[in-house]
Structures are given as structure tokens and as C-alpha cells.
Design an enzyme around this catalytic site. Sequence first.
Site, PDB file in Angstrom:
ATOM      1  CG  HIS A  59       5.686   1.040  13.414  1.00  0.00           C
ATOM      2  ND1 HIS A  59       5.248   0.170  12.420  1.00  0.00           N
ATOM      3  CD2 HIS A  59       5.306   2.477  12.781  1.00  0.00           C
ATOM      4  CE1 HIS A  59       4.943   0.845  11.326  1.00  0.00           C
ATOM      5  NE2 HIS A  59       5.079   2.118  11.353  1.00  0.00           N
ATOM      6  NE  ARG A  60      11.595   0.553  19.118  1.00  0.00           N
ATOM      7  CZ  ARG A  60      12.751   0.896  19.374  1.00  0.00           C
ATOM      8  NH1 ARG A  60      12.627   2.100  20.056  1.00  0.00           N
ATOM      9  NH2 ARG A  60      13.726   0.782  18.883  1.00  0.00           N
ATOM     10  CE  LYS A  61       4.984   6.005  22.867  1.00  0.00           C
ATOM     11  NZ  LYS A  61       4.541   7.302  22.999  1.00  0.00           N
ATOM     12  NE  ARG A  62       0.667   0.313  14.438  1.00  0.00           N
ATOM     13  CZ  ARG A  62       0.800   1.163  13.563  1.00  0.00           C
ATOM     14  NH1 ARG A  62       0.510   2.436  13.261  1.00  0.00           N
ATOM     15  NH2 ARG A  62       1.886   0.629  12.759  1.00  0.00           N
ATOM     16  NE  ARG A  63       6.713  -4.173  17.360  1.00  0.00           N
ATOM     17  CZ  ARG A  63       7.502  -3.182  16.935  1.00  0.00           C
ATOM     18  NH1 ARG A  63       7.377  -2.553  15.993  1.00  0.00           N
ATOM     19  NH2 ARG A  63       8.840  -2.828  17.630  1.00  0.00           N
TER      20      ARG A  63
ATOM     21  N   GLY B 143       0.877  -1.259   0.129  1.00  0.00           N
ATOM     22  CA  GLY B 143      -0.052   0.029   0.074  1.00  0.00           C
ATOM     23  C   GLY B 143       0.654   1.515   0.054  1.00  0.00           C
TER      24      GLY B 143
ATOM     25  CE  LYS C  66       3.293   0.624   3.713  1.00  0.00           C
ATOM     26  NZ  LYS C  66       3.057   1.945   3.791  1.00  0.00           N
TER      27      LYS C  66
ATOM     28  CB  ALA D 174       3.051   7.119   2.537  1.00  0.00           C
TER      29      ALA D 174
END
Length: 204
Positions: A57-61, A12, A18, A14
Site C-alpha cells: 500500500h505504501r508503494k502505491r500511494r 468490496g 477497493k 478482498a
Amino acid sequence: MAVNNKFILVTGGARSGKSSFAERLGERYGERSGKPVVYIATSQIYDREMEDRVEEHRKRRPAGWETVESPYELAEAVKRLYELPVGAVLIDCITLWLSNLLLQNDGSGEERWSKPGTGRQLLAQAEQLAATLKSAPFPVIAVTNEVGHGIVPEYQLGRVYRDLAGRVNQLLAAQADDTYFVVCGIPVNLRQLALQQTGGLDEL
């Protein structure tokens, strides 16, 4: 294709959603198997903007995920997990991995992209990576970017990167069991869509 060795490619533009979609897939496979999910990060932090993106990204995982950093040796990083109890592997992302290789300095002071034969070498590496992901004994979700929808870059490196990214994505999609194109946060299964169109192509 059994769930225990399914290869899924997610592409996908930006901020298309995705990565979030890929993370939901990874979480689902992890929950089904009861085994940990391994997140392979290809990014390298050079400035504050990239640092902020990585932190987002780290916080979302999920907290239980294991993170492996592998900006260059991606196929090798996946192979090292073959014998371990892994519920799923999520790679984010292929196009950052490709840019890392293009900008890699071999010690001569020149970046790899400017040397003859680099395109063929990187496509060979991509073929090896595709085979590795296809044969993995656990589900693999690989995130990539669709970079060919904009204007033609005015500088040579941008054109080299755009063309190689498109070819690498095609190599991976050819091996993937499912390929999703994410637009506005909505995933479209391209493999299913292609199968639906097969009859129409036969009539041409």
C-alpha cells in the site's frame, strides 16, 4: 453536496480493487484542491504477511501524501485534522479498525469482544465516527470490507465480527454522500443505483 466536505464510503471483498479506487479518488481531490492528502492507516503489523501488505500500500500511494497511524482512536484522528489545510482524508480501513477494537485488551487479560455490552459500545463509537466523517470540512474517503458474503464462521469471534462489521457498514453508508461497491476492480455507485430503483419500490 460540495466537494469540500463530501463523505464517500468504498466497500468490496478482498482484492476487489477497493483500496486502489479509493486512492484514485483521494489523488483527484488532492489535485483539485492543491492541498495534501492525509492517509489514516488503521492496520497493526503483527507478522511478515501484514508487513508485506502494508508495504504494498505504501508503494502505491503518491509520495506527497502524509500518513497517520490510528488503530483505535479513529474519530479523534480525523478531528485533529479539522483546522489543517487538507485536500482529502483517506481511511483504510474501517473493518481493521473494528477488529482492533474487538481484540483490544483492557489489562484484565480478556479481549473486548468477549465482554457483555461490547457490541452496543462499538456501534455507538461507529455512530460517532460516522457523524465525524459527515461533518469534516474536507472530503473523506473511508474503505471498508464486505464480509457477509461467505459462509457463517464456525467460531464465535468470527460471527461477532461479521455481524458487527455489517451493522457498522450500514451506519456509515447511511451518512455517506456516495457509497461505492467495487467488484473485479469496477466501482458501482450504490447511491445512484438506489435512486434509480426508488420508482419501482413505490409501485410495490
